[in-house]
Scaffold this motif. Structure first.
Motif, PDB file in Angstrom:
ATOM      1  N   LYS A 254     -13.733  -4.717 126.987  1.00  0.00           N
ATOM      2  CA  LYS A 254     -13.643  -6.134 126.592  1.00  0.00           C
ATOM      3  C   LYS A 254     -14.055  -7.025 127.759  1.00  0.00           C
ATOM      4  CE  LYS A 254     -10.482  -9.440 124.403  1.00  0.00           C
ATOM      5  NZ  LYS A 254      -9.126  -9.645 123.880  1.00  0.00           N
ATOM      6  N   GLN A 255     -14.951  -7.979 127.446  1.00  0.00           N
ATOM      7  CA  GLN A 255     -15.425  -8.901 128.488  1.00  0.00           C
ATOM      8  C   GLN A 255     -14.896 -10.302 128.189  1.00  0.00           C
ATOM      9  OE1 GLN A 255     -19.727  -8.789 128.260  1.00  0.00           O
ATOM     10  NE2 GLN A 255     -19.650  -6.622 127.770  1.00  0.00           N
ATOM     11  N   PRO A 256     -14.887 -11.162 129.197  1.00  0.00           N
ATOM     12  CA  PRO A 256     -14.530 -12.558 128.902  1.00  0.00           C
ATOM     13  C   PRO A 256     -15.546 -13.137 127.922  1.00  0.00           C
ATOM     14  CG  PRO A 256     -14.630 -12.151 131.271  1.00  0.00           C
ATOM     15  CD  PRO A 256     -15.187 -10.930 130.609  1.00  0.00           C
ATOM     16  N   LEU A 257     -15.073 -13.934 126.998  1.00  0.00           N
ATOM     17  CA  LEU A 257     -15.948 -14.495 125.970  1.00  0.00           C
ATOM     18  C   LEU A 257     -16.913 -15.510 126.585  1.00  0.00           C
ATOM     19  CD1 LEU A 257     -16.520 -14.538 122.934  1.00  0.00           C
ATOM     20  CD2 LEU A 257     -14.779 -16.298 122.706  1.00  0.00           C
ATOM     21  N   LYS A 258     -18.204 -15.280 126.349  1.00  0.00           N
ATOM     22  CA  LYS A 258     -19.216 -16.212 126.866  1.00  0.00           C
ATOM     23  C   LYS A 258     -19.943 -16.844 125.695  1.00  0.00           C
ATOM     24  CE  LYS A 258     -20.469 -12.992 130.443  1.00  0.00           C
ATOM     25  NZ  LYS A 258     -21.470 -11.966 130.618  1.00  0.00           N
ATOM     26  N   THR A 259     -20.373 -18.082 125.887  1.00  0.00           N
ATOM     27  CA  THR A 259     -21.249 -18.684 124.888  1.00  0.00           C
ATOM     28  C   THR A 259     -22.657 -18.264 125.267  1.00  0.00           C
ATOM     29  OG1 THR A 259     -19.749 -20.522 124.793  1.00  0.00           O
ATOM     30  CG2 THR A 259     -21.897 -20.844 123.774  1.00  0.00           C
ATOM     31  N   MET A 260     -23.234 -17.418 124.459  1.00  0.00           N
ATOM     32  CA  MET A 260     -24.559 -16.899 124.785  1.00  0.00           C
ATOM     33  C   MET A 260     -25.556 -17.374 123.756  1.00  0.00           C
ATOM     34  SD  MET A 260     -23.473 -13.048 125.700  1.00  0.00           S
ATOM     35  CE  MET A 260     -25.046 -12.437 126.266  1.00  0.00           C
TER      36      MET A 260
ATOM     37  N   GLN B  27     -30.975 -24.682 119.936  1.00  0.00           N
ATOM     38  CA  GLN B  27     -29.687 -23.980 119.919  1.00  0.00           C
ATOM     39  C   GLN B  27     -29.812 -22.753 119.020  1.00  0.00           C
ATOM     40  OE1 GLN B  27     -27.364 -27.184 118.402  1.00  0.00           O
ATOM     41  NE2 GLN B  27     -26.401 -27.551 120.363  1.00  0.00           N
ATOM     42  N   SER B  28     -29.451 -21.610 119.570  1.00  0.00           N
ATOM     43  CA  SER B  28     -29.640 -20.382 118.798  1.00  0.00           C
ATOM     44  C   SER B  28     -28.805 -20.388 117.519  1.00  0.00           C
ATOM     45  CB  SER B  28     -29.297 -19.173 119.647  1.00  0.00           C
ATOM     46  OG  SER B  28     -27.942 -19.219 119.995  1.00  0.00           O
ATOM     47  N   GLU B  29     -27.651 -21.080 117.559  1.00  0.00           N
ATOM     48  CA  GLU B  29     -26.792 -21.103 116.370  1.00  0.00           C
ATOM     49  C   GLU B  29     -27.555 -21.680 115.178  1.00  0.00           C
ATOM     50  OE1 GLU B  29     -25.859 -22.386 119.326  1.00  0.00           O
ATOM     51  OE2 GLU B  29     -24.526 -20.755 119.903  1.00  0.00           O
ATOM     52  N   LYS B  30     -28.408 -22.705 115.460  1.00  0.00           N
ATOM     53  CA  LYS B  30     -29.161 -23.327 114.367  1.00  0.00           C
ATOM     54  C   LYS B  30     -30.121 -22.311 113.745  1.00  0.00           C
ATOM     55  CE  LYS B  30     -29.161 -28.147 115.800  1.00  0.00           C
ATOM     56  NZ  LYS B  30     -29.995 -29.251 116.271  1.00  0.00           N
ATOM     57  N   PHE B  31     -30.743 -21.504 114.613  1.00  0.00           N
ATOM     58  CA  PHE B  31     -31.662 -20.477 114.130  1.00  0.00           C
ATOM     59  C   PHE B  31     -30.918 -19.531 113.189  1.00  0.00           C
ATOM     60  CE2 PHE B  31     -33.807 -16.313 114.747  1.00  0.00           C
ATOM     61  CZ  PHE B  31     -35.108 -16.654 114.427  1.00  0.00           C
ATOM     62  N   TYR B  32     -29.720 -19.134 113.607  1.00  0.00           N
ATOM     63  CA  TYR B  32     -28.972 -18.178 112.800  1.00  0.00           C
ATOM     64  C   TYR B  32     -28.287 -18.829 111.596  1.00  0.00           C
ATOM     65  CZ  TYR B  32     -29.992 -15.002 116.559  1.00  0.00           C
ATOM     66  OH  TYR B  32     -30.651 -14.231 117.468  1.00  0.00           O
TER      67      TYR B  32
ATOM     68  N   HIS C 224     -27.360 -14.106 118.834  1.00  0.00           N
ATOM     69  CA  HIS C 224     -26.610 -13.733 117.653  1.00  0.00           C
ATOM     70  C   HIS C 224     -25.764 -12.511 118.001  1.00  0.00           C
ATOM     71  CE1 HIS C 224     -25.743 -13.739 113.528  1.00  0.00           C
ATOM     72  NE2 HIS C 224     -26.566 -12.807 113.138  1.00  0.00           N
ATOM     73  N   SER C 225     -26.391 -11.596 118.717  1.00  0.00           N
ATOM     74  CA  SER C 225     -25.725 -10.355 119.090  1.00  0.00           C
ATOM     75  C   SER C 225     -25.017 -10.570 120.422  1.00  0.00           C
ATOM     76  CB  SER C 225     -26.752  -9.240 119.216  1.00  0.00           C
ATOM     77  OG  SER C 225     -27.564  -9.205 118.080  1.00  0.00           O
ATOM     78  N   ASN C 226     -23.952 -11.335 120.392  1.00  0.00           N
ATOM     79  CA  ASN C 226     -23.240 -11.675 121.620  1.00  0.00           C
ATOM     80  C   ASN C 226     -22.226 -10.581 121.922  1.00  0.00           C
ATOM     81  OD1 ASN C 226     -21.667 -12.730 123.609  1.00  0.00           O
ATOM     82  ND2 ASN C 226     -21.230 -14.664 122.571  1.00  0.00           N
TER      83      ASN C 226
END
Lengths: 199, 514
Positions: free
Chosen positions: A150-156, B52-57, A159-161
């Motif tokens: 488990k890693q700290p949650l990052k805003t990446m 923003q990648s969220e928009k793409f998805y 989609h495949s975060n």
């Protein structure tokens, strides 16, 4: 009971080194290690608490009684009393990575420089008297999964975060909302569901 | 005055972690046929355009037909497309690669734009998405719909390597050109490698900050899983020799410094011999060149007796990393009915081998299968505890539950609609395909316990069990949001119905409850 397994290698110098293991502050193993050995122990793990495990070496002499367990010839160490932890697992899951990411705590004994560092980073080699500490909780696999992966949650920007793995908060919110809808359907529309099935 | 002859365009929605392979092949085919060509990847450019990648998805639910497109989203796409007017106008002909049904809406909008703004450009559509269609009798495929609407000049079905050359030579009266009578290629070893020189390799969102490209090792599949439509596009399984695949990977490494690869194959180990030969050659090359190769793809677990001794040791030495396996369910019975042909015992043996040789696997699941009973579901539930240790040791690196089962056209499952007395709940038109009804909510007379409610309930229960045992659920929230849309549609449907009535659509032959 949790199965603790170790693969260790002892290096001879004047005698074989002594491995010592504590579980929840109780000594559960203390024996000399000759060459390569496999050790299997059962740990009486407790629920609802942090279980501790310490693995170390004792009895190495640095000049006490005129005995030196490290022999240096021509500026090179030719013999050294030490133990290498080659592998260590709890219920067949390796914890070597978790163990060696912690410092090795050194016991300062007679003959050593009193200002010697109290801790070092090592890669599973026990070259001084002292010990590694690690811990675990039950359920074991849940704990180890988090500890290892488990890693700290990052805003990446993906989609495949992968950092989102094992963080279930958002999933749980969605589950709660779906279950609310299902409860409403169950409460209001059971009759119509039956009618559809019988149409 | 045109500067160039041919432009090969990729459109959303493709993934953004690697340059597209199909158009890299098409570009090389056109180049080798002696025609000038350039590539335009509108997929990665759309991703970068949205910032923003969220928009793409967010568009995924639109491409998948789960929700209607908004006015703002339509404007956004049109603004984006308009920005390429000048670039597209430089060419005589565009080849648009329609990867699948998720590309239909964007393709249609792009073609409408070209027809209106650049009417002299010839539009050629290709790719598997040309053949995809709705379920039911008499359903039209996308290529046919586009041709009839005059939104393309030509569509190509099947593999493009030979057909594209015929299109370039204006030989349009051929199998696979504006018809579905395409012929499969038998020999894959002689085909040109994809040429990634047409792409800006720094533009992609690599998962590991290292360049990675796709590889095609085979086409078609050795299995005929009931829910899958691959056999429609590639009825016969063909594969490249292991040596030929390894040669291509080594060429990408030596030319572009690429050491990471992802196979597009339905099954990377469809041919055990070719796969083992490839691994053997890569392991040897790896040993002498220390490439750090890492590769993966879709994979099938096999019975132990089918595999050479030390198979997985060689796979590991060759750089095999993560393998995506359609485990689908914890029930051997259901997996057998799906025609997957492997058991829980086979899975467990393979997990042990993967663990031993530091290989990783990612489970792809399909819940709520047509014939699934509560007992089958319980076997899936039991899987999470049973194999949790492979999660803890890092062998299982992901699990994707997807939404629940959907019917696809041209699958064995589509043929089971009649035999299993499947009916659909009429919730209105499909938001993606406004000419067809939404088929997401279905039930079967032969399995009445598994109504929509129960299917959603089981799907949620599976998620909860995965959380309980700390499994790495990929896209968990996104998948559940889609499931929530289904639940909402279902609730809305039930709230409107007093006396359910079944009708049979004469055109499609499907049964509808309204």
């Amino acid at each position: 009971m949790i199965k603790l397994k170790l693969h260790v290698t002892g290096q001879y110098c004047n005698r074989w080194p002594t491995l010592i293991i504590w579980h929840n502050d109780q000594e559960i193993y203390c024996k000399q290690i000759e060459n390569k050995q496999q050790i299997s122990l059962e740990l009486d793990a407790k629920n609802n608490m942090i279980n501790t495990l310490a693995i170390g070496m004792k009895g190495k002499q640095f000049g006490k009684d005129g005995i030196y367990d490290t022999i240096v010839t021509g500026g090179k160490i030719t013999q050294d009393l030490q133990i290498n932890i080659d592998a260590i697992s709890l219920d067949n899951i390796s914890i070597l990575d978790l163990l060696v990411k912690n410092d090795y705590h050194i016991d300062i004994v007679e003959g050593m420089d009193p200002n010697h560092a109290n801790t070092i980073k090592a890669n599973g080699e026990l070259c001084f008297n002292g010990h590694y500490n690690t811990q675990y909780e039950l359920p074991l696999y849940n704990y180890l999964t988090n500890a290892k992966w488990k890693q700290p949650l990052k805003t990446m920007s993906r989609h495949s975060n992968s950092s989102a793995l094992f963080h279930y908060e958002e999933q749980q919110k969605e589950i709660d909302e779906i279950e609310e809808i299902l409860d409403e359907i169950d409460g209001k529309f059971s009759n119509i569901r039956s009618k559809i099935r019988n149409t | 005055m045109k500067l160039m002859e041919n432009l090969v365009i990729s459109v959303p929605r493709l993934e953004i972690h690697r340059p597209p392979i199909s158009t890299a092949i098409v570009c090389n085919v056109i180049k080798q046929a002696g025609h000038p060509v350039e590539a335009l990847d509108l997929n990665i450019k759309f991703y970068n355009f949205l910032e923003q990648s969220e928009k793409f998805y967010d568009f995924d639910d639109v491409w998948a037909g789960e929700r209607p497109i908004t006015k703002e989203e339509i404007e956004s796409i049109n603004t984006f497309i308009s920005g390429f007017k000048r670039e597209i106008s430089q060419y005589d002909r565009v080849f648009i690669s329609v990867f699948g049904s998720w590309c239909h809406m964007f393709t249609e909008m792009l073609c409408k734009f070209i027809r209106k703004e650049l009417p002299n450009i010839v539009i050629v559509l290709g790719g598997q998405g040309v053949l995809t269609a709705s379920i039911g009798k008499n359903a039209k495929h996308f290529g046919q719909i586009m041709k009839e609407a005059n939104l393309c000049d030509t569509f190509i079905t099947g593999e493009g390597e030979k057909t594209i050359v015929e299109v370039l030579n204006k030989n349009l009266d051929m199998p696979g050109i504006n018809n579905v009578e395409y012929k499969q290629l038998n020999e894959l070893d002689n085909l040109p490698f994809p040429d990634y020189g047409f792409y800006h390799l720094d533009e992609y969102d690599y998962l590991n900050l290292e360049k990675e490209v796709f590889i095609v090792g085979s086409r078609g599949c050795v299995r005929h899983c009931t829910y899958c439509d691959v056999a429609r596009y590639w009825p016969k399984f063909r594969f490249r020799s292991g040596e030929n695949i390894a040669d291509e990977m080594i060429e990408h490494y030596e030319k572009h410094g690429v050491s990471r690869f992802y196979f597009t194959d339905s099954l990377i180990n469809g041919s055990i011999k070719a796969f083992h030969d490839m691994c053997t050659q890569l392991a040897k090359y790896n040993d002498t060149h220390k490439t750090g190769f890492k590769w993966g793809g879709q994979f099938i677990f096999r019975p132990k007796k089918q595999l050479p001794q030390d198979h997985y040791e060689i796979v590991s030495k060759a750089g095999g990393d993560t393998f995506y396996v359609g485990v689908e369910t914890g029930s051997d019975k259901i997996r057998w009915e799906m025609d997957k042909k492997f058991t829980n015992e086979d899975i467990e043996w393979q997990l042990e081998e993967f663990s031993k040789y530091n290989l990783h696997t990612f489970f792809l699941m399909l819940t709520g299968y047509l014939t699934e009973t509560l007992n089958d579901h319980k076997e899936t539930i039991a899987m999470f505890k049973k194999w949790q240790r492979f999660v803890a040791d890092g062998t299982i690196t992901g699990i994707d539950f997807g939404p629940t089962l959907k019917f696809l056209a041209h699958t064995p499952l589509e043929k089971m609609i009649d035999s299993h007395e499947v009916y659909f709940l009429d919730v209105g038109l499909d938001v993606e395909d406004q000419t067809n009804k939404n088929i997401n909510l279905w039930e079967s007379k032969l399995n009445p316990d598994l109504d929509v409610y129960e299917r959603i309930r089981r799907r949620v229960e599976i998620d909860k069990e995965a959380i309980k045992y700390n499994w790495p659920t990929w896209r968990g929230t996104t998948r559940l949001k889609t499931l929530k849309i289904l639940a909402q549609q279902y609730k809305q449907f039930l709230s409107k119905i007093n006396k359910p009535k079944m009708t049979i659509d004469q055109d499609s032959g499907l049964r509808w409850i309204s």
